[in-house]
Scaffold this motif. Structure first.
Motif, PDB file in Angstrom:
ATOM      1  N   ILE A  11       9.236 -20.662 -15.340  1.00  0.00           N
ATOM      2  CA  ILE A  11       8.794 -19.387 -16.102  1.00  0.00           C
ATOM      3  C   ILE A  11       8.420 -18.956 -15.526  1.00  0.00           C
ATOM      4  CG2 ILE A  11       7.675 -18.590 -18.571  1.00  0.00           C
ATOM      5  CD1 ILE A  11       8.441 -21.715 -19.721  1.00  0.00           C
ATOM      6  N   HIS A  12       6.609 -18.416 -14.669  1.00  0.00           N
ATOM      7  CA  HIS A  12       6.466 -17.907 -13.493  1.00  0.00           C
ATOM      8  C   HIS A  12       7.162 -17.411 -13.027  1.00  0.00           C
ATOM      9  CE1 HIS A  12       3.893 -15.817 -10.980  1.00  0.00           C
ATOM     10  NE2 HIS A  12       4.047 -17.046 -10.622  1.00  0.00           N
ATOM     11  N   PRO A  64       6.745 -27.018 -25.469  1.00  0.00           N
ATOM     12  CA  PRO A  64       6.288 -27.739 -24.403  1.00  0.00           C
ATOM     13  C   PRO A  64       4.392 -27.265 -24.508  1.00  0.00           C
ATOM     14  CG  PRO A  64       7.910 -27.466 -23.311  1.00  0.00           C
ATOM     15  CD  PRO A  64       8.342 -26.852 -24.467  1.00  0.00           C
ATOM     16  N   LEU A  65       3.952 -25.899 -24.868  1.00  0.00           N
ATOM     17  CA  LEU A  65       3.317 -24.944 -24.197  1.00  0.00           C
ATOM     18  C   LEU A  65       2.446 -25.446 -25.712  1.00  0.00           C
ATOM     19  CD1 LEU A  65       1.164 -23.193 -23.108  1.00  0.00           C
ATOM     20  CD2 LEU A  65       2.659 -21.191 -23.813  1.00  0.00           C
ATOM     21  N   ASN A  66       2.829 -25.575 -27.032  1.00  0.00           N
ATOM     22  CA  ASN A  66       2.351 -25.632 -28.400  1.00  0.00           C
ATOM     23  C   ASN A  66       1.870 -27.371 -28.161  1.00  0.00           C
ATOM     24  OD1 ASN A  66       2.827 -22.647 -29.291  1.00  0.00           O
ATOM     25  ND2 ASN A  66       4.477 -23.712 -30.027  1.00  0.00           N
ATOM     26  N   GLU A  67       2.597 -28.089 -28.307  1.00  0.00           N
ATOM     27  CA  GLU A  67       1.985 -29.717 -27.921  1.00  0.00           C
ATOM     28  C   GLU A  67       1.091 -29.723 -27.008  1.00  0.00           C
ATOM     29  OE1 GLU A  67       3.849 -33.797 -26.778  1.00  0.00           O
ATOM     30  OE2 GLU A  67       5.499 -31.876 -26.940  1.00  0.00           O
ATOM     31  N   PRO A 123       2.754 -15.721 -24.864  1.00  0.00           N
ATOM     32  CA  PRO A 123       3.957 -16.027 -26.307  1.00  0.00           C
ATOM     33  C   PRO A 123       3.821 -17.275 -25.780  1.00  0.00           C
ATOM     34  CG  PRO A 123       4.640 -13.980 -24.693  1.00  0.00           C
ATOM     35  CD  PRO A 123       4.109 -14.274 -23.571  1.00  0.00           C
ATOM     36  N   SER A 124       4.017 -18.099 -27.175  1.00  0.00           N
ATOM     37  CA  SER A 124       4.014 -19.119 -26.599  1.00  0.00           C
ATOM     38  C   SER A 124       5.212 -20.060 -28.291  1.00  0.00           C
ATOM     39  CB  SER A 124       3.406 -20.506 -27.610  1.00  0.00           C
ATOM     40  OG  SER A 124       2.236 -19.879 -28.652  1.00  0.00           O
ATOM     41  N   ALA A 143      -0.811 -23.306 -33.582  1.00  0.00           N
ATOM     42  CA  ALA A 143      -2.188 -24.062 -33.009  1.00  0.00           C
ATOM     43  C   ALA A 143      -3.469 -22.365 -33.701  1.00  0.00           C
ATOM     44  CB  ALA A 143      -2.392 -22.996 -31.232  1.00  0.00           C
ATOM     45  N   ASN A 144      -3.695 -22.320 -34.114  1.00  0.00           N
ATOM     46  CA  ASN A 144      -4.839 -21.912 -34.881  1.00  0.00           C
ATOM     47  C   ASN A 144      -5.800 -21.056 -33.600  1.00  0.00           C
ATOM     48  OD1 ASN A 144      -6.859 -23.508 -34.388  1.00  0.00           O
ATOM     49  ND2 ASN A 144      -7.004 -24.875 -36.140  1.00  0.00           N
ATOM     50  N   LYS A 145      -6.553 -20.116 -33.468  1.00  0.00           N
ATOM     51  CA  LYS A 145      -7.898 -19.371 -33.186  1.00  0.00           C
ATOM     52  C   LYS A 145      -8.515 -20.264 -32.006  1.00  0.00           C
ATOM     53  CE  LYS A 145      -7.509 -15.256 -35.228  1.00  0.00           C
ATOM     54  NZ  LYS A 145      -8.918 -14.503 -36.206  1.00  0.00           N
ATOM     55  N   ASP A 146      -8.835 -21.474 -32.717  1.00  0.00           N
ATOM     56  CA  ASP A 146      -9.201 -23.069 -32.105  1.00  0.00           C
ATOM     57  C   ASP A 146      -9.348 -22.868 -31.614  1.00  0.00           C
ATOM     58  OD1 ASP A 146     -12.465 -22.176 -34.328  1.00  0.00           O
ATOM     59  OD2 ASP A 146     -11.217 -23.312 -35.346  1.00  0.00           O
TER      60      ASP A 146
END
Length: 857
Positions: free
Chosen positions: A78-79, A353-356, A347-348, A388-391
């Motif tokens: 991705i990068h 995979p990033l969210n996981e 951005p996720s 994912a939330n802010k925490d």
């Protein structure tokens, strides 16, 4: 709070694992839109859950076992795509991507490959059947991956149908180099051929020859095993055992097979070195159980797991022993490091995979950094699907150094090379096309497109400042190097001793053997001069023989001495022939010895003549007495020559000259005579120089003797010519190089030989042939009388002056007694001189001139 998070996590895991794949997009791990889509295959999870249904249904199951290192590989792709999009490489054209998780399973990877083959913009995800796919536009233009060779081979066979380029960053199986079976496959890492060869050499140089091998039961494992076995035999390494494990962790027999392998290792107690061709997942399980059994060995790691950070997280891993491995080339990682530092801002929405990963970090929020990897492994038993939330985001940003510590630079660099190779290929295709249109080019056209033009035979790749090995310049092979294939990484070195190659050569050429040949123009000229010298020697010999009884010949020491000197000159001229032609051991030994001995004999004879002349016309009683004692012609000539013979004999015995091939020149081999010992060579020449110097001193003292018969003056000139020639020879000989080195010595021999021959014999030949009136007995006696009268008068005056001074008496006229004394001394000198130069007339002179002393000559 921690308990609540755990309960929520477990609930989501249980819920998620029961959810089937509802739509193709649910199967996709990460995506980003673009004008040109690049596919990606990464084993983000270590295995796919087995179906518990019976009969088993053809459905894709969920994957478990989140792998951080492979997740980082996804981020590397991705990068790299983001780097291209943010650069000017593809101006106005944006690259997009579709990344799929293979779950380390061939079935899942082939499902992803089917989607890659589906028609672009087809709502029904249709893969059309065609006899010719040249104009077919699939969903992706190229594929990055997969990592594991077994999966790569399966996917490649499907992509071959449409010749979609597949660039692997990790698959090293040697069979993938077969362009007939895998025409669209490319990779940015070397094949296992080089790795297994390096392993075998490492084992041999370490002194190990009794080893074991553990590999997987798939194409990668079997091919690596076969290749390594061949290399091991070539390096005299014996294999004690070969253990094969199931290829995939989902295999129910994996635990049993690992235990069997460990029991084999324990049984083979003498085996302390084990070569391991496994994935990092297999190695993790193998080492974990080996530590439990207290197995401590030396493990030779393949590039698949040699740098895997996952292995270092095994508890008490140091108890496993020592690990020696090979890895891929590393590149500049600074840009990727910055990307990871700001990953929480990426951005996720379309990146599961990033969210996981974010969810797993949240579940392990209370874990220490050292335990974080194990915590993630324990919690990653399913796919976490909530947002994912802010925490979670805050927690994510606080733990971003964890990813950097898990980064494997070799794999990241290989992925970057793969992406940029495709980027440069697309750039070349888009120079004359509108690539914002997805139909601008077909995937198979990229196979013909490269970042750099193909380097022709005779050239090599020269890496530019770019970190990508696919981008290079073509440089010509330097002299004595060649390349016989296209796109060679380096030019091959010719055998400098026997071959050479010009700049940009495709092959090596045999060096030509050179020496001073008989048909060389310089050799012909030197031979002509040598033959001319021999003609002069023969002519002088004939002239002296026909005028044997003349005063000139007799004053030269007689015919025997002249013949000896002329014979020496003949040998000196003849010795030059041994310096020409192809050198042989015989000619190398003969040429210096022949010249040294014959020239020494010549100088010895001339030395005796100089001593004889000085003795004949010397009036100093002390010098007369010394010269009479010294003058022993035959013993001195034999002694002087004998010393040179001894020098040459010792030279031949201990360091004889021999033929040598001089290969220091780039294009030719100089066949030359190596003198064997510079000291012996210098001693031979130095001894001749000493004799010549003594000869020069004697001749110089007698330079004012009678004009027509004064050899001393000409001998002096001859010795001067000799010294000038050989003094000049030394610097020229030491600085000359090549086949004309023998010509230098020939020229010096000719100069010194001609100089002495001309100064010794040409004046006499001139008198014999052109001034015959002076070559008579009467003319000779007249000259002797005139010279002796002059010398005697000078001597008488000196004695009278001395007597007058001592007695203080001045006289103006000679007494009869003084006149008688002066006359008597003059008569003695005449008799002495005549006896030296014309021994046959000695009786006549004795009767005509009263004498009080006789010559001993």
């Amino acid at each position: 709070m921690a308990l609540l998070i755990i309960l929520i996590t477990c609930f989501v895991i249980i819920f998620a694992t029961r959810q089937p794949c509802q739509a193709p997009d649910d199967f996709m791990a990460a995506s980003s839109p673009g004008h040109i889509i690049i596919g990606g295959l990464f084993a983000i999870h270590e295995k796919m859950l087995s179906s518990e249904d019976y009969p088993r249904r053809p459905e894709i199951q969920k994957c478990v076992g989140f792998e951080i290192s492979n997740f980082l590989q996804t981020l590397a792709m991705i990068h790299s795509i983001e780097m291209i999009n943010n650069s000017t490489l593809l101006s106005g054209v944006k690259l997009g991507y579709e990344i799929y998780d293979t779950c380390t399973d061939v079935t899942v990877a082939m499902a992803a490959a089917l989607r890659f083959l589906s028609k672009f913009n087809s709502s029904g995800e249709i893969v059309e059947f065609k006899c010719d796919y040249s104009s077919y536009t699939p969903r992706v233009k190229a594929v990055i991956g997969a990592g594991y060779s077994e999966i790569t081979m399966a996917v490649s066979r499907m992509l071959n149908l449409q010749l979609i380029p597949q660039v692997s960053y990790e698959s090293t199986a040697e069979t993938l180099s077969d362009k007939i079976r895998f025409p669209s496959f490319l990779r940015t890492v070397p094949s296992d051929f080089y790795q297994t060869k390096a392993m075998a050499q490492l084992i041999r140089k370490s002194g190990w020859n009794w080893i074991g091998i553990i590999t997987t039961d798939d194409d990668y494992g079997r091919l690596a095993l076969n290749t390594f076995t061949i290399q091991a035999v070539a390096n005299n390494v014996c294999i004690a055992f070969k253990e094969v494990l199931p290829a995939f962790l989902s295999d129910n027999t994996i635990e049993v097979r690992i235990n069997q392998a460990l029991e084999k290792i324990i049984a083979e107690a003498q085996v302390n070195v084990i070569v391991v061709f496994l994935s990092q997942f297999h190695v993790f399980n193998l080492f974990s159980k080996a530590i439990e059994r207290n197995i401590n060995k030396i493990w030779i790691a393949s590039d698949n797991w040699s740098t895997a950070t996952k292995i270092t997280t095994i508890p008490n891993v140091k108890r496993i022993g020592k690990v020696v491995g090979f890895t891929f080339r590393r590149g500049n990682m600074s840009s990727f490091h910055s990307f990871l530092q700001n990953l929480h801002m990426f951005p996720s929405d379309n990146n599961k995979p990033l969210n996981e990963y974010a969810m797993l970090l949240a579940a392990c929020a209370d874990a220490k950094d050292s335990d974080l990897s194990q915590c993630i492994s324990n919690y990653s038993q399913g796919t976490l699907a909530y947002k994912a939330n802010k925490d979670i985001e805050r927690n994510f940003s606080l733990r971003n150094d964890f990813l950097w510590d898990y980064t494997e630079p070799g794999f990241v660099h290989s992925i970057q090379l793969a992406v940029f190779a495709l980027g440069y290929a697309i750039r070349d295709l888009c120079q004359a096309r509108d690539c914002q249109n997805p139909n601008a080019f077909q995937p198979w056209e990229q196979i013909q497109s490269k970042c750099s033009k193909e380097c022709l035979p005779g050239q090599m790749k020269k890496i530019t400042k770019s970190q990508h090995i696919c981008c290079y310049e073509c440089a010509n092979c330097p002299e004595n190097h060649y390349s016989n294939q296209t796109d060679m990484d380096h030019c091959l070195l010719c055998n400098n001793e026997t071959h050479w190659a010009p700049v940009r050569s495709t092959m090596c050429f045999e060096k030509e053997v050179e020496y001073l040949n008989w048909n060389d123009s310089l050799a012909i000229l030197l031979l002509a001069l040598s033959l001319l010298g021999i003609v002069f020697v023969l002519a002088i010999g004939i002239i002296f023989t026909r005028n044997l009884n003349t005063p000139v010949v007799k004053s030269s020491g007689g015919l025997t001495v002249c013949y000896v000197i002329l014979f020496c000159h003949f040998l000196n001229f003849a010795s030059t022939g041994f310096f020409i032609g192809e050198p042989q051991n015989f000619t190398c030994k003969t040429r210096q010895m022949l010249f040294g001995v014959s020239f020494t004999l010549c100088i010895s004879c001339i030395l005796m003549k100089s001593l004889k002349i000085l003795l004949a016309f010397s009036f100093d009683p002390k010098l007369q007495k010394f010269l009479k004692c010294l003058y022993k012609p035959i013993p001195i000539v034999f002694t002087c020559t004998g010393i040179q013979v001894v020098i040459c004999t010792l030279w031949l015995i201990f360091a004889a000259p021999a033929v040598e091939e001089n290969v220091s020149l780039p294009r030719v081999i100089i066949l030359e005579c190596e003198e064997g010992s510079i000291l012996a060579f210098g001693t031979m020449l130095g001894y001749i120089a000493i004799l010549a110097f003594i000869c020069f001193i004697f001749a110089f003292k007698g330079r004012k003797l009678p004009e027509n018969y004064n050899e001393a003056k000409f001998i002096t000139f001859g010795m001067l010519i000799y010294f000038i020639a050989w003094i000049t020879f030394i610097p020229i000989y030491t600085t000359t190089f090549g086949k004309y080195l023998p010509a230098v010595e020939i020229i010096v021999i000719l100069i010194s030989n001609y100089g002495i021959l001309c100064c010794t014999f040409f004046p006499k030949c001139y008198v014999i042939l052109c001034k015959q009136d002076t070559n008579t007995k009467s003319a000779f006696l007249k000259m002797i009388y005139s010279y002796s009268s002059h010398c005697a008068s000078s001597l008488a005056v000196s004695h009278v002056s001395l007597d007058t001074t001592n007695s203080n008496v001045t006289t103006t006229s000679r007494s009869s007694a003084g006149k008688s004394a002066a006359w008597q001394k003059r008569e003695d000198f005449q008799a002495q001189a005549f006896a030296c130069v014309c021994r046959e007339n000695a009786t006549y002179v004795s009767n005509a001139l009263p004498r009080k002393r006789t010559s001993s000559i």
